[in-house]
Design an enzyme around this catalytic site. Structure first.
Site, PDB file in Angstrom:
ATOM      1  CG  LEU A   1      41.226  75.815 -34.039  1.00 32.02           C
ATOM      2  CD1 LEU A   1      39.733  75.728 -33.793  1.00 32.02           C
ATOM      3  CD2 LEU A   1      41.980  75.138 -32.914  1.00 32.02           C
ATOM      4  CB  CYS A   2      44.108  78.101 -39.475  1.00 30.91           C
ATOM      5  SG  CYS A   2      43.216  78.766 -40.870  1.00 30.91           S
ATOM      6  CB  THR A   3      46.240  73.567 -36.981  1.00 27.33           C
ATOM      7  OG1 THR A   3      46.907  72.315 -36.768  1.00 27.33           O
ATOM      8  CG2 THR A   3      45.120  73.694 -35.971  1.00 27.33           C
TER       9      THR A   3
ATOM     10  CG  LEU B   1      43.464  79.569 -34.509  1.00 28.30           C
ATOM     11  CD1 LEU B   1      44.171  78.264 -34.240  1.00 28.30           C
ATOM     12  CD2 LEU B   1      42.924  79.601 -35.892  1.00 28.30           C
TER      13      LEU B   1
END
Ligand SMILES: *Cc1c(COP(=O)(O)O)cnc(C)c1O
Length: 407
Positions: free
Chosen positions: A352-354, A392
């Site tokens: 995930l982009c976090t 996402l």
């Protein structure tokens, strides 16, 4: 770089070279796709049996299905326990597939009228969270012409020490303050309800054996006092749960045999009342493993990152974002080299982009390559159903109940 410690791998798997559940190896179990949650049917059955052996005979075992509502797991555990505890109409529907309504209780604040009605029509016990909810349940019962099965959830005037989530001894959305409970019980009986007793839940995720023993004794005493003040004998006293499991470095397991023995002494003097404990994570938590596959291995500023194919979207708790104050490492290993000597320090992150999506922070592992499987243990409770799967838009996680070898 000094690695950080990881939580203890459950005893069933700690001694294995390659992860095996129910006689099946992890490579085969993961072949149909990762990420996957594997639940060990034999380990769950063994857990229930151990609890039953530890508890006095008049104490039933209930499973709180919010810990893991996966249908095959429910089908496997339901016949082994005396009751199922639910916290929504959706869970009620799931539970009724596996148990008669008379073995189901429904707790939780904010039950909508349609939920109360569904429970009353079915004949499940409603654990009332307030006087307002009691009034609505009585009115719905009167409208349907049935005596609703109603228990009173008590907000106790004490809390479970060393508990991860405290649910007593303070202002609370859960339950009716103890001092107002006798009047409510009298009213329920006067208005013709089928009063089922008390539900007293003082906390969750405690590993402190003495604290659990103390809380159970206080709970039994409180139930006796409230019953006397109400002038009625409760058919059932649900003592709640609070049994924790080890997740983090230094965590030691709860001694359930000591808990059961102490409860036996307390209940030695009580007769004519049934008791129950309601447990979620203690029954299923250590019997589940989250298995992901390494997609990328990269180095940034000298630190090694293993990027795996699932993370926070499936396992919020392991990333430290579900009810923990300080992020610590769950028990983690390379699934096919569990006991192998560590060779490097790595950080394991999900896709995930976090930056929140971190499954293991600076842990010591054997050298791992793209394609290898990573196992996060102690993952059988509060997994997929307690994680933001839609965040996402990745593929949903698979779940598999691995049956006992001879089942
Ligand atoms: C969540 C919950 C449980 C289960 O808690 P665990 O920590 O998983 O054992 C039991 N009873 C009630 C009322 C709950 O809300």
């Amino acid at each position: 770089m000094t690695p950080k410690p990881v939580g203890p791998i459950p005893a069933d798997y700690a001694g294995q070279a390659a992860l095996t559940l129910g006689g099946q190896g992890v490579a085969a179990l993961a072949e149909a796709g990762t990420p996957v949650y594997l639940y060990d049917g034999a380990a769950i059955a063994a857990r229930v049996a151990r609890l039953r052996a530890a508890l006095p005979a008049q104490v039933g075992v209930h499973y709180a299905i919010k810990a893991n509502p996966f249908a095959p797991l429910l089908a496997a555990i339901a016949p082994l326990v005396d009751g199922l505890d639910v916290a929504s109409a959706g869970e009620l529907d799931k539970a009724m597939v596996h148990k008669p309504a008379s073995a189901i209780s429904f707790a939780g604040p904010g039950k909508r009228d349609f939920e109360l009605e569904a429970a009353i029509r079915a004949g499940a016990t409603i654990n009332l969270e307030s006087e307002g909810e009691a009034a609505r349940a009585l009115a719905i019962g009167a409208g349907l012409g049935v005596a609703p099965r109603l228990a009173v959830r008590v907000n106790p005037d004490f809390e479970l020490r060393g508990s991860g989530m405290k649910m007593g001894g303070r202002a609370s959305p859960f339950g009716v303050d103890a001092a107002r409970v006798p009047a409510l019980v009298r009213r329920l009986i006067a208005e013709g309800a089928d009063w089922r007793g008390f539900h007293i839940f003082a906390g969750s995720q405690s590993l402190d054996t003495d604290a659990v023993i103390e809380t159970q004794a206080a709970t039994v005493a409180l139930a006796a006092r409230l019953a006397e003040e109400a002038g009625a004998v409760p058919p059932l006293v649900n003592l709640g749960g609070g049994f924790g499991i080890p997740y983090f470095p230094g965590d030691r397991p709860l001694e359930v045999e000591a808990v059961g023995a102490a409860l036996g002494e307390v209940l030695g003097q009580v007769s004519g009342v049934d008791f129950a404990v309601e447990l979620g994570r203690w029954l299923v938590g250590e019997a589940g493993v989250y298995v992901t596959r390494i997609v990328d291995r990269k180095v940034s500023q000298g630190e090694i990152f293993l990027v795996v194919d699932g993370g926070l979207n499936h396992h919020l708790a392991a990333t430290g974002n579900f009810g923990t104050v300080v992020r610590r490492n769950y028990p983690v290993a390379l699934a096919e080299r569990i006991g192998a000597a560590p060779e490097e320090t790595v950080t394991i992150v999900g896709p995930l982009c976090t930056p929140l999506d971190r499954l293991a922070d600076r842990v010591a592992l054997p050298r791992a390559e793209v394609g290898d499987l990573v196992a996060i243990f102690a993952s059988g409770a509060y997994g997929p159903s307690a994680s933001p799967a839609a965040f996402l838009g990745h593929v949903p996680v698979r779940e598999v109940l691995v049956p006992a070898p001879n089942a």
